[in-house]
Scaffold this motif. Structure first.
Motif, short mmCIF file in Angstrom:
data_model
loop_
_atom_site.label_atom_id
_atom_site.label_comp_id
_atom_site.label_asym_id
_atom_site.label_seq_id
_atom_site.Cartn_x
_atom_site.Cartn_y
_atom_site.Cartn_z
N VAL A 82 -56.29 -3.41 -32.78
CA VAL A 82 -57.00 -3.60 -34.05
C VAL A 82 -58.32 -4.27 -33.72
O VAL A 82 -58.35 -5.44 -33.30
CB VAL A 82 -56.20 -4.47 -35.04
N SER A 83 -59.40 -3.54 -33.87
CA SER A 83 -60.72 -4.09 -33.53
C SER A 83 -61.29 -4.89 -34.70
O SER A 83 -60.85 -4.74 -35.85
CB SER A 83 -61.68 -2.96 -33.17
N MET A 84 -62.27 -5.72 -34.39
CA MET A 84 -62.92 -6.49 -35.46
C MET A 84 -63.60 -5.57 -36.46
O MET A 84 -63.57 -5.82 -37.67
CB MET A 84 -63.95 -7.45 -34.85
N ALA A 85 -64.19 -4.48 -35.97
CA ALA A 85 -64.85 -3.53 -36.88
C ALA A 85 -63.84 -2.91 -37.84
O ALA A 85 -64.12 -2.71 -39.03
CB ALA A 85 -65.56 -2.45 -36.08
N GLU A 86 -62.64 -2.61 -37.34
CA GLU A 86 -61.60 -2.06 -38.21
C GLU A 86 -61.15 -3.09 -39.23
O GLU A 86 -60.95 -2.76 -40.42
CB GLU A 86 -60.40 -1.61 -37.36
N ALA A 87 -60.98 -4.33 -38.80
CA ALA A 87 -60.57 -5.39 -39.71
C ALA A 87 -61.60 -5.60 -40.82
O ALA A 87 -61.26 -5.80 -41.99
CB ALA A 87 -60.35 -6.69 -38.95
N GLU A 88 -62.87 -5.52 -40.47
CA GLU A 88 -63.94 -5.68 -41.47
C GLU A 88 -63.89 -4.54 -42.48
O GLU A 88 -64.14 -4.74 -43.67
CB GLU A 88 -65.29 -5.74 -40.76
N TYR A 89 -63.60 -3.34 -41.99
CA TYR A 89 -63.50 -2.19 -42.90
C TYR A 89 -62.32 -2.37 -43.87
O TYR A 89 -62.45 -2.13 -45.07
CB TYR A 89 -63.33 -0.90 -42.11
N ILE A 90 -61.18 -2.79 -43.34
CA ILE A 90 -60.01 -3.01 -44.19
C ILE A 90 -60.31 -4.06 -45.24
O ILE A 90 -59.96 -3.90 -46.43
CB ILE A 90 -58.80 -3.43 -43.33
N ALA A 134 -57.08 -9.13 -42.81
CA ALA A 134 -57.03 -8.23 -41.66
C ALA A 134 -57.58 -8.88 -40.40
O ALA A 134 -57.13 -8.58 -39.28
CB ALA A 134 -57.80 -6.94 -41.97
N SER A 135 -58.54 -9.77 -40.54
CA SER A 135 -59.15 -10.40 -39.36
C SER A 135 -58.15 -11.27 -38.59
O SER A 135 -58.36 -11.58 -37.41
CB SER A 135 -60.36 -11.24 -39.76
N ASP A 136 -57.05 -11.64 -39.25
CA ASP A 136 -56.03 -12.45 -38.55
C ASP A 136 -55.27 -11.63 -37.52
O ASP A 136 -54.53 -12.20 -36.70
CB ASP A 136 -55.03 -13.01 -39.57
N PHE A 137 -55.43 -10.30 -37.54
CA PHE A 137 -54.63 -9.44 -36.67
C PHE A 137 -55.49 -8.69 -35.66
O PHE A 137 -55.03 -7.73 -35.03
CB PHE A 137 -53.83 -8.45 -37.52
N VAL A 138 -56.74 -9.13 -35.47
CA VAL A 138 -57.64 -8.49 -34.51
C VAL A 138 -57.14 -8.75 -33.09
O VAL A 138 -56.77 -9.86 -32.74
CB VAL A 138 -59.07 -9.02 -34.69
N THR A 139 -57.14 -7.69 -32.28
CA THR A 139 -56.70 -7.82 -30.89
C THR A 139 -57.83 -7.58 -29.89
O THR A 139 -57.65 -7.83 -28.70
CB THR A 139 -55.57 -6.83 -30.59
N SER A 140 -58.98 -7.04 -30.34
CA SER A 140 -60.10 -6.84 -29.40
C SER A 140 -61.39 -6.74 -30.18
O SER A 140 -61.41 -6.51 -31.39
CB SER A 140 -59.90 -5.57 -28.57
N GLY A 141 -62.49 -6.88 -29.46
CA GLY A 141 -63.81 -6.74 -30.06
C GLY A 141 -64.53 -5.52 -29.55
O GLY A 141 -65.76 -5.48 -29.49
N GLU A 142 -63.79 -4.47 -29.15
CA GLU A 142 -64.39 -3.26 -28.60
C GLU A 142 -65.29 -2.59 -29.62
O GLU A 142 -64.93 -2.51 -30.81
CB GLU A 142 -63.29 -2.29 -28.17
N PRO A 143 -66.46 -2.08 -29.22
CA PRO A 143 -67.34 -1.38 -30.16
C PRO A 143 -66.65 -0.19 -30.79
O PRO A 143 -65.75 0.41 -30.18
CB PRO A 143 -68.51 -0.94 -29.27
N SER A 144 -67.08 0.19 -31.96
CA SER A 144 -66.44 1.30 -32.66
C SER A 144 -66.82 2.63 -32.02
O SER A 144 -67.81 2.74 -31.29
CB SER A 144 -66.85 1.31 -34.13
N PHE A 145 -66.04 3.66 -32.33
CA PHE A 145 -66.27 5.00 -31.81
C PHE A 145 -67.66 5.49 -32.19
O PHE A 145 -68.38 6.05 -31.36
CB PHE A 145 -65.20 5.94 -32.38
#
Length: 481
Positions: free
Chosen positions: A131-139, A164-175
């Motif tokens: 779960v990336s930070m970008a995904e958490a921000e979208y959620i 959602a930010s409580d479940f971030v596992t990486s900070g990888e850039p988005s696709f």
């Protein structure tokens, strides 16, 4: 670092069904198509923020279907294309209606829906075990948009959705950040990327678009409405010739595609609007040709500023097709301070901003529609083509009744046939200003089915003929009993 939200495709589908079924028990199953479509839009937007689009995402996308609906048919190439072209997933119309119902009834079902969406999106973010930070921000953004609807309609407070930010596992850039689209790489028509926008429809099992000939045949098959059919065909021919003149460098006069449908209820206005959208798409005037049907309740909210947002959401869903507004005069019936005026202003602006991708049809009784259009100069200038839908004659009503019988496996005895023809002739002759036309036929047919069922149920051993035959007494009206 792996996430605890990761599930197999089968587990993900079970989670999806258990959540949606709980929602349908509150909101009804009629929202299934819209809900699945909304969640798919959310998934595409979410995975746009993922580190990559993989086969795991494909398998997850194919599990986003409610019980009783078809599984998705995504392939990696078309899912990737759809992810790249994904836009915002705005609150769907059924959610606005649910929130307003919650306010009236003192419930919090819409806030439960927000929690449900957040949970499903967290599972979707975790299909690649990350779960990336970008995904958490979208959620969080999706959750905030939905919650804003609840707040604006004064739905009572309830338990908050997960952060959602409580479940971030990486900070990888988005696709999409790693593979930004370039103008020079714009897809050609017919390519995989170009078809991405329509992939959601194909995944949901959408049927191929009908041809011009098929739609014209369907129009011709409608009972009655001969003048309406001629008007529709004339408009289609006018547009076809207009496009030919443009292609040959010849001048063309300005033309508005927006229409006014007048007439009593049950005269086929919605059916013709749907066919017209398909015809426009078949000749290339509209991209999709879908019909979005609303009335005042679908456009007007209960608080200042919310009507524009609600109307804009409806308009967005209708882009590329036809927006059909039934009893449109109700938008102007409440006076200067009524929120319907806000809906009209928003609609007029959209008709200008999206003149090449939106057709608006306003419909209703003759006199109120005339008054409605004359109430605003903007309306009067944009709606200059009228199509009148006359009441069905007694013979046409009889044809409709016989069609209902054929579709549902019933037949009329000789005496019942004569009685039905006399009944429909009398209904037509005695009709009032709000005659129900097709709706009246449907009601009479349903009443006949009930009376015939009560009669047949009392028989010892009814055969096939008794089960499917209407007798004169099955057609009795309230006045005859």
């Amino acid at each position: 670092m792996p996430t605890s939200w990761h599930r197999t495709p089968e587990e993900l589908h079970n989670i999806y069904v258990s959540n949606t079924e709980a929602f349908y028990r509150v909101a009804g199953r009629s929202t299934a198509s819209e809900l699945d479509g909304f969640m798919l839009k959310c998934a595409l937007g979410l995975w746009k923020r993922a580190g990559a689009v993989t086969q795991e995402h494909v398998e997850a996308a194919n599990q986003l279907y409610s019980r009783g609906r078809r599984a998705g048919e995504w392939l990696l190439w078309d899912l990737t294309s759809a992810v790249c072209s994904a836009g915002d997933a705005l609150p769907p119309m059924f959610f606005w209606s649910l929130a307003e119902r919650d306010r009236r009834e003192g419930r919090d079902s819409s806030r439960v829906f927000v929690r449900m969406v957040t949970n499903i999106l967290l599972h979707l973010a975790a299909v690649d075990d990350d779960v990336s930070m970008a995904e958490a921000e979208y959620i969080t953004d999706v959750s905030d948009r939905l919650s804003a609807v609840c707040d604006s309609t004064w739905v009572k407070p309830s338990k908050n959705a997960l952060n959602a930010s409580d479940f971030v596992t990486s900070g990888e850039p988005s696709f999409i950040d790693k593979h930004p689209p370039s103008a020079s790489a714009a897809p050609e028509a017919g390519s995989a990327a170009a078809s991405g926008a329509g992939a959601a429809d194909s995944a949901a099992g959408a049927e191929p678009r009908p041809s011009l000939e098929e739609l014209t045949a369907e129009l011709d098959a409608l009972i009655g409405l001969e003048e309406v059919k001629r008007d529709v065909k004339s408009m289609v021919n006018l547009i076809k010739v207009r496009r030919l003149r443009e292609e040959n460098g010849l001048p063309v006069a300005p033309m508005s595609l927006h229409l006014v449908f007048t007439g009593n209820p049950g005269t086929g206005k919605t059916t013709v609007a749907r066919l017209l959208g398909g015809l426009y798409a078949a000749i290339g005037v509209l991209e999709k040709g879908q019909l979005v049907e609303v009335d005042r309740s679908g456009l007007v909210a209960g608080y200042v500023g919310q009507t524009a947002l609600k109307t804009q959401e409806v308009i967005k869903s209708a882009l590329g097709g036809v927006l059909f507004i039934d009893e449109a005069y109700s938008l102007a019936a409440g006076g200067e301070n009524d929120f319907g005026r806000e809906a009209i202003d928003t609609l007029l602006k959209a008709m200008e901003d999206h003149r090449d991708e939106l057709v608006v049809i306003v419909a209703g009784y003759d006199a109120p529609m005339e008054k409605f259009l004359s109430s605003n100069p903007g309306l009067e200038s944009r709606f200059n083509k009228y199509i009148h839908f006359p009441d069905y004659t007694g013979e046409e009503l009889m044809q409709m009744f016989l069609l209902q019988c054929k579709k549902n496996g019933y037949a009329l005895s000789g005496e019942a046939d004569a009685k039905a023809r006399a009944m429909f002739d009398e209904l037509y002759q005695r009709r009032s200003g709000n005659f129900g036309n097709g709706r009246t036929v449907r009601n009479l047919f349903e009443d006949a089915v009930v009376r015939q069922s009560n009669r047949v149920a009392a028989m010892e051993a009814p055969g096939r003929e008794e089960l499917m035959t209407f007798l004169p007494q099955d057609l009795d009206t309230e006045d005859e009993r």
